[in-house]
Design a protein around this motif. Structure first.
Motif, PDB file in Angstrom:
ATOM      1  N   ILE A  38     -16.557 -57.012 -34.086  1.00 51.21           N
ATOM      2  CA  ILE A  38     -15.441 -56.415 -34.247  1.00 51.21           C
ATOM      3  C   ILE A  38     -15.521 -55.139 -33.384  1.00 51.21           C
ATOM      4  CG2 ILE A  38     -15.260 -53.623 -36.204  1.00 51.21           C
ATOM      5  CD1 ILE A  38     -16.307 -55.884 -38.284  1.00 51.21           C
ATOM      6  N   ALA A  39     -16.425 -54.870 -32.679  1.00 50.89           N
ATOM      7  CA  ALA A  39     -17.291 -53.575 -31.671  1.00 50.89           C
ATOM      8  C   ALA A  39     -15.846 -54.395 -30.272  1.00 50.89           C
ATOM      9  CB  ALA A  39     -18.260 -54.039 -31.470  1.00 50.89           C
ATOM     10  N   THR A  40     -15.975 -55.639 -30.224  1.00 48.29           N
ATOM     11  CA  THR A  40     -15.582 -56.146 -29.116  1.00 48.29           C
ATOM     12  C   THR A  40     -13.721 -55.908 -29.405  1.00 48.29           C
ATOM     13  OG1 THR A  40     -17.145 -57.650 -28.143  1.00 48.29           O
ATOM     14  CG2 THR A  40     -14.852 -58.304 -27.820  1.00 48.29           C
ATOM     15  N   LEU A  41     -13.402 -56.228 -30.270  1.00 45.05           N
ATOM     16  CA  LEU A  41     -11.521 -56.170 -30.648  1.00 45.05           C
ATOM     17  C   LEU A  41     -11.124 -55.144 -30.667  1.00 45.05           C
ATOM     18  CD1 LEU A  41     -11.661 -58.553 -33.754  1.00 45.05           C
ATOM     19  CD2 LEU A  41     -10.510 -58.774 -31.222  1.00 45.05           C
ATOM     20  N   LEU A  42     -12.200 -53.740 -31.587  1.00 44.02           N
ATOM     21  CA  LEU A  42     -11.916 -52.444 -30.930  1.00 44.02           C
ATOM     22  C   LEU A  42     -11.532 -52.165 -29.730  1.00 44.02           C
ATOM     23  CD1 LEU A  42     -11.487 -50.239 -32.627  1.00 44.02           C
ATOM     24  CD2 LEU A  42     -13.722 -49.151 -32.712  1.00 44.02           C
TER      25      LEU A  42
ATOM     26  N   ALA B  15      -8.572 -50.672 -24.680  1.00 44.12           N
ATOM     27  CA  ALA B  15      -8.529 -50.529 -23.817  1.00 44.12           C
ATOM     28  C   ALA B  15      -6.854 -50.843 -23.349  1.00 44.12           C
ATOM     29  CB  ALA B  15      -9.722 -51.616 -22.788  1.00 44.12           C
ATOM     30  N   VAL B  16      -6.916 -51.938 -23.829  1.00 42.37           N
ATOM     31  CA  VAL B  16      -5.383 -52.789 -23.547  1.00 42.37           C
ATOM     32  C   VAL B  16      -4.391 -51.428 -23.789  1.00 42.37           C
ATOM     33  CG1 VAL B  16      -3.579 -54.237 -24.370  1.00 42.37           C
ATOM     34  CG2 VAL B  16      -6.205 -55.498 -23.844  1.00 42.37           C
ATOM     35  N   ALA B  17      -4.562 -50.971 -24.649  1.00 45.56           N
ATOM     36  CA  ALA B  17      -3.470 -49.401 -25.587  1.00 45.56           C
ATOM     37  C   ALA B  17      -3.417 -48.878 -24.706  1.00 45.56           C
ATOM     38  CB  ALA B  17      -4.050 -49.812 -26.772  1.00 45.56           C
ATOM     39  N   THR B  18      -4.220 -48.453 -24.439  1.00 41.88           N
ATOM     40  CA  THR B  18      -4.647 -47.630 -23.441  1.00 41.88           C
ATOM     41  C   THR B  18      -4.237 -48.051 -21.620  1.00 41.88           C
ATOM     42  OG1 THR B  18      -6.521 -46.751 -24.009  1.00 41.88           O
ATOM     43  CG2 THR B  18      -6.521 -45.788 -21.662  1.00 41.88           C
TER      44      THR B  18
ATOM     45  N   ILE C 127       5.119 -46.373 -28.703  1.00 42.75           N
ATOM     46  CA  ILE C 127       5.787 -47.691 -29.216  1.00 42.75           C
ATOM     47  C   ILE C 127       5.406 -48.579 -28.608  1.00 42.75           C
ATOM     48  CG2 ILE C 127       7.894 -49.009 -29.675  1.00 42.75           C
ATOM     49  CD1 ILE C 127       9.604 -46.332 -29.365  1.00 42.75           C
ATOM     50  N   TYR C 128       5.235 -49.065 -27.621  1.00 44.92           N
ATOM     51  CA  TYR C 128       4.222 -50.488 -27.029  1.00 44.92           C
ATOM     52  C   TYR C 128       3.229 -50.647 -27.512  1.00 44.92           C
ATOM     53  CZ  TYR C 128       8.736 -51.267 -24.094  1.00 44.92           C
ATOM     54  OH  TYR C 128       9.893 -51.601 -23.403  1.00 44.92           O
ATOM     55  N   THR C 129       1.866 -48.771 -27.123  1.00 46.27           N
ATOM     56  CA  THR C 129       0.517 -49.043 -27.498  1.00 46.27           C
ATOM     57  C   THR C 129       1.128 -49.078 -28.651  1.00 46.27           C
ATOM     58  OG1 THR C 129       0.681 -47.647 -25.789  1.00 46.27           O
ATOM     59  CG2 THR C 129      -1.066 -47.055 -27.145  1.00 46.27           C
ATOM     60  N   ALA C 130       1.669 -48.648 -29.723  1.00 48.94           N
ATOM     61  CA  ALA C 130       1.461 -48.741 -31.116  1.00 48.94           C
ATOM     62  C   ALA C 130       1.878 -50.461 -31.779  1.00 48.94           C
ATOM     63  CB  ALA C 130       2.619 -48.338 -31.949  1.00 48.94           C
ATOM     64  N   GLY C 131       2.482 -51.193 -30.695  1.00 50.29           N
ATOM     65  CA  GLY C 131       2.949 -52.603 -30.584  1.00 50.29           C
ATOM     66  C   GLY C 131       1.577 -53.366 -30.073  1.00 50.29           C
ATOM     67  N   VAL C 132       1.122 -52.739 -29.093  1.00 56.60           N
ATOM     68  CA  VAL C 132      -0.271 -53.440 -28.534  1.00 56.60           C
ATOM     69  C   VAL C 132      -1.383 -53.462 -29.865  1.00 56.60           C
ATOM     70  CG1 VAL C 132      -1.848 -53.782 -27.111  1.00 56.60           C
ATOM     71  CG2 VAL C 132       0.528 -53.520 -26.252  1.00 56.60           C
TER      72      VAL C 132
ATOM     73  N   LEU D 150      -4.700 -54.825 -33.835  1.00 53.38           N
ATOM     74  CA  LEU D 150      -4.953 -55.271 -35.836  1.00 53.38           C
ATOM     75  C   LEU D 150      -4.651 -56.004 -36.174  1.00 53.38           C
ATOM     76  CD1 LEU D 150      -4.138 -51.554 -36.022  1.00 53.38           C
ATOM     77  CD2 LEU D 150      -6.490 -52.938 -36.168  1.00 53.38           C
ATOM     78  N   CYS D 151      -3.377 -57.139 -36.531  1.00 55.32           N
ATOM     79  CA  CYS D 151      -3.513 -58.356 -37.253  1.00 55.32           C
ATOM     80  C   CYS D 151      -3.295 -59.745 -36.609  1.00 55.32           C
ATOM     81  CB  CYS D 151      -1.366 -58.400 -36.889  1.00 55.32           C
ATOM     82  SG  CYS D 151      -0.517 -57.379 -37.308  1.00 55.32           S
ATOM     83  N   THR D 152      -4.361 -59.502 -35.150  1.00 60.73           N
ATOM     84  CA  THR D 152      -5.336 -60.384 -34.969  1.00 60.73           C
ATOM     85  C   THR D 152      -6.469 -60.196 -35.470  1.00 60.73           C
ATOM     86  OG1 THR D 152      -3.806 -60.287 -33.044  1.00 60.73           O
ATOM     87  CG2 THR D 152      -6.265 -61.737 -32.529  1.00 60.73           C
TER      88      THR D 152
END
Length: 878
Positions: free
Chosen positions: A106-110, A115-118, A467-472, A477-479
């Motif tokens: 969970i920490a890795t996914l978070l 990181a990706v969203a940023t 929007i792109y960040t929210a999409g990512v 989150l879905c993943t």
């Protein structure tokens, strides 16, 4: 089955459960009649087992009459507790590892999500900001270029018209034609036609020629010239007043040069301006285009107004084009900043003399509004460009440019301070003024300041990054949710599998002790390995045979032969053997070729069997069950048995007692198997105490439920000794017990009394050695047990107040400590040979009894008429 057996002095009647015990074995799988046969003869109850001898020897070694306290119970409890604690600790450790792994996941996914969203946000935001800055710089470049180009166009237009006057009325031309100079009396025919196209090019509002008049020198002559040539101006009202008009609307050219007083009234210009550097100079508007809207401006002295006066004085001083300060024209009803460009008209061209000896004799003026310089510059998708017009006189006006439209925002600098860092500056220049004069601070100059606005920025810096960040983030989150859901489903499936496995393990545990179970598993694994090895060998042999056959048939020489269907069938046979399903020994299901012998491996495998020297066996039978069950439904019968035996099972787990199984209404339990313990007799006796209490409790509960169980009771019998135990393998493997100890235990139960627990002398001696002699009460008289003869037995009751200390000295053992030690080895050897060393017992003549004969003997001794087939079927159902 016998229902009533309450007289201890009467030989009880054996029922069907005696038959199963008399055969000398007990089984976890109901012990059918055709299972094992009686393999041992009766043994005197007065013989002493090795367990008793060891305890006596330990007592003698202590040098005291007091018997040492047994710590087997506490040791066993401690071992069990430690084992459970170790299992719990291991399970908790595994659970902690799983939890840590999940937390790390969970920490890795978070972290990955953040990181990706940023990165996505920063990349998109930076891309938008970069695009915004590029578009802004491009817009600035376009506006600056158009702004300067608009001023240059007006400058060039005025210069062109100035050259027209000089070329027509210049002194050089007049002298060449033999005439005198005509300045300032110059009027061009068809002025409107010549000026209108140039005015469009200059994008101005009005274009006029304004002569330079000196009050005392040529004013009167010029006014006479103007009256004479007024008809050339293109408006009749300037020659003849319009009917029904009043002053000043009926004013004509003949009125002369005029100006306005402080009250904005039309007056004849006095010809003197004290604040000007040229106080006696007049600059009237003479020829103007378009005349239709500007006819009232003809003959107006431009030098009479302050804003125009400074520009005209500069033009006369420096002979360069000049701009007025920002004006509000009289024809504009709304605020619209405008200015006038004055371009000097010279009496001769500068090239005529090669020096600056020419004089300014007039001016060409172009009236324009500043917003026209900002129109039709930017593409329509550019919105909100802020332009601030600033003059050297301190005037400031702001415009918003959006595509072709220009909106006047008002006076002052109205740009958003947040965008000050983007400020761009353009300085307007008039022709070659800087080349002629250099950088001067006395002329009126203009500067254009440009800024972006929020509207401009919002076209490029949008919420697309968010929007792109929210999409990512949503994707991650879905993943993560799917991953966690998958983990949950896997965990749930694993737990279900574990529950099913635990249930199966519980069933197997109930049927097979742990040590035997592991050996059985290992046996199956070894057999599987042998099968695979055999299949591999068969495949290799088949392949070698096939190659030899091919070579004999010529296929090795390159000749191709088609393989027959029979060959193809034979070639798949090894795969059939490889794909055999695992033997389901509990279900009795096997899948194998017809020629496969499932028991062939038993010839090579060692039997799974062990000898247990120190064990205790308990038989417990419901008294009155046959009569009671005859009057109740099957559901009620099984409700009683399940409720009662379930309580027994719970007690067995608590006391570490191994449940051997049930046969009808008889419950069989054993201690010392599979884990040997010192106090097996005491433990099993305690179990019998609590089991007897449970009988009364369950019967009372069922009585309250209307099952009429008050008449039921239970009798118990316990015997201690050696047992041969093992797994009898086959299509339905069973855990079996063999030995005379089982026969004697069955006799203890069958000769017992309802509500009583009867133990043999061997069991009583073990209880005494555990310092529980207060439990024992010697039974009055001897009992007659079938196949055993006369036996002395004991009742056991917890903490019986009237219990007497009884002697348990063995008749065969000489008194004294040394005698005990001396005779132990011999006695132990004899007991081992008599009790445990032989599967088939010997008769008094030394011959081994045949199983068939023993079975016939037992069958003849049956007092109840039970069909073997019916009994077997009933036992299997149980």
């Amino acid at each position: 089955m016998m229902d009533d057996n309450n007289n201890s002095n009467t030989k009880p009647t054996d029922d069907h459960h005696h038959t199963r015990s008399e055969n000398g074995y007990a089984s976890t799988n109901s012990g059918s009649d055709n299972g094992s046969i009686s393999r041992s003869t009766s043994i005197k109850s007065t013989s002493t087992s090795p367990s008793i001898l060891r305890k006596r020897r330990a007592s003698a070694a202590s040098g005291s009459d007091a018997y040492p306290l047994s710590n087997a119970e506490s040791g066993r409890s401690s071992t069990a507790t430690r084992r459970m604690s170790d299992d719990d600790a291991h399970q908790k450790k595994q659970n902690r590892k799983v939890c840590m792994l999940r937390a790390a996941m969970i920490a890795t996914l978070l972290s990955a999500t953040i990181a990706v969203a940023t990165l996505v946000y920063l990349y998109v935001k930076r891309d938008e900001e970069s695009n915004f800055e590029v578009q802004y710089r491009d817009s600035v470049s376009k506006v600056a270029e158009a702004f300067q180009q608009g001023i240059d166009t007006k400058h060039d237009t005025a210069s062109t018209f100035s050259a027209i006057y000089t070329s027509r009325y210049g002194n050089t031309i007049q002298i060449a034609n033999g005439k005198k100079p005509v300045w300032p009396n110059a009027t061009i025919p068809y002025f409107q036609e010549k000026a209108q196209d140039l005015l469009k090019i200059a994008n101005g509002r009005a274009l006029s020629f304004n002569p330079i008049i000196t009050q005392d020198v040529n004013r009167l002559k010029w006014e006479a010239h103007a009256t004479e040539n007024a008809w050339l101006l293109g408006d009749e009202s300037l020659v003849t007043p319009k009917p029904n008009t009043t002053w000043p609307n009926n004013r004509t050219v003949s009125f002369g040069i005029y100006s306005r007083d402080a009250n904005r009234n039309v007056i004849y210009d006095p010809g003197y301006e004290p604040n000007s550097r040229y106080p006696d100079v007049l600059v009237p508007v003479w020829q103007i285009s378009p005349i239709k809207t500007n006819e009232k401006a003809v003959m107006f002295n431009l030098h009479s107004e302050q804003n125009r006066q400074r520009a005209l004085d500069d033009m006369l001083d420096y002979k360069v084009p000049t701009l007025t300060a920002i004006l509000q024209l009289v024809q504009d009803s709304v605020r619209r900043p405008s200015s006038i460009l004055f371009f000097p008209v010279f009496d001769v061209f500068e090239s005529d003399y090669g020096n600056r000896t020419n004089n300014v004799v007039g001016s060409i003026s172009i009236v324009f509004s500043w917003d026209t310089l900002l129109q039709k510059i930017l593409p329509n998708y550019i919105k909100g460009m802020i332009c601030v017009l600033r003059s050297s006189t301190g005037q400031e006006y702001s415009y918003s440019v959006s595509g072709n439209d220009v909106k006047f925002m008002g006076a002052g600098d109205q740009h958003d301070p947040r965008y000050t860092k983007y400020k761009e500056v353009v300085n307007a220049t008039l022709g070659n003024t800087e080349e002629l004069l250099g950088q001067v601070d006395y002329l009126i100059t203009y500067t254009l300041l440009m800024y972006p606005s929020q509207t401009f920025e919002e076209q490029y810096v949008t919420n697309r990054a968010a929007i792109y960040t929210a999409g990512v983030v949503l994707i991650f989150l879905c993943t993560s949710a799917l991953f966690l859901l998958y983990d949950y489903l896997v965990e749930d499936r694993q737990q279900k599998t574990e529950r099913v496995a635990q249930q199966s393990a519980n069933i197997v545990d109930a049927m097979f002790p742990a040590g035997f179970r592991e050996r059985l598993y290992k046996s199956h694994q070894d057999n599987d390995k042998k099968k695979r090895s055999s299949v591999t060998s068969n495949c290799d042999a088949s392949e070698a045979t096939r190659k030899a056959s091919n070579k004999a048939n010529g296929e090795g020489d390159g000749r191709s032969r088609s393989r027959s269907p029979s060959y193809r069938r034979q070639s798949t046979r090894p795969r059939k053997i490889v794909n055999l399903q695992i033997d389901k020994f509990m279900a009795g299901v096997r899948s194998a070729p017809k020629d496969h012998n499932p028991m062939a491996h038993l010839d090579d495998d060692k039997p799974i069997a062990d000898l247990f020297l120190d064990t205790s066996i308990m038989f417990a039978d419901i008294v009155g069950f046959t009569k009671w069950s005859a009057g109740h439904s099957p559901n009620e019968v099984f409700k009683l048995l399940e409720r009662l035996f379930w309580e027994f099972d719970e007690l067995a787990v608590r006391h570490n007692v191994f449940k051997l199984g049930t046969i009808g209404d008889c419950y069989i339990a054993v201690t010392g198997i599979p884990d040997p313990i010192d106090d097996h007799a005491t433990v099993l006796t305690k179990f019998a105490f609590e089991a007897r209490d449970k009988v009364h409790e369950v019967c009372a509960q069922l009585e309250a439920e209307g099952l009429d169980t008050s008449m039921l009771n239970m009798r118990f019998g316990i015997h201690s000794g050696a047992i041969t135990a093992g797994i009898l393998r086959g299509t339905k493997s069973r855990f079996e017990l063999f030995g005379d100890t089982i026969n004697t235990a069955s006799r203890m139960e069958s000769t017992s009394v309802a509500g009583k627990i009867q133990v043999s002398a061997e069991t009583a001696e073990l209880i005494r050695l555990d310092r529980r002699e207060q439990w024992l009460v010697k039974r009055d008289g001897l009992i007659t047990a079938k196949g055993k003869g006369q036996l002395q037995t004991y009742w056991v009751e917890p903490k019986h107040p009237g219990a007497q200390r009884v002697s348990f000295v063995d008749e065969d053992e000489p008194p004294g400590d040394s005698g005990t030690e001396k005779n132990y080895n011999k006695s132990d050897s004899q007991e081992s040979d008599r009790y445990y060393g032989r599967i088939f017992a010997t008769s008094e003549t030394g011959e081994v009894s045949e199983p068939a004969d023993a079975f016939a003997e037992e069958e003849e001794e049956e007092e109840e008429d039970f069909s073997a087939d019916n009994k077997q079927q009933g036992d299997e159902n149980v």
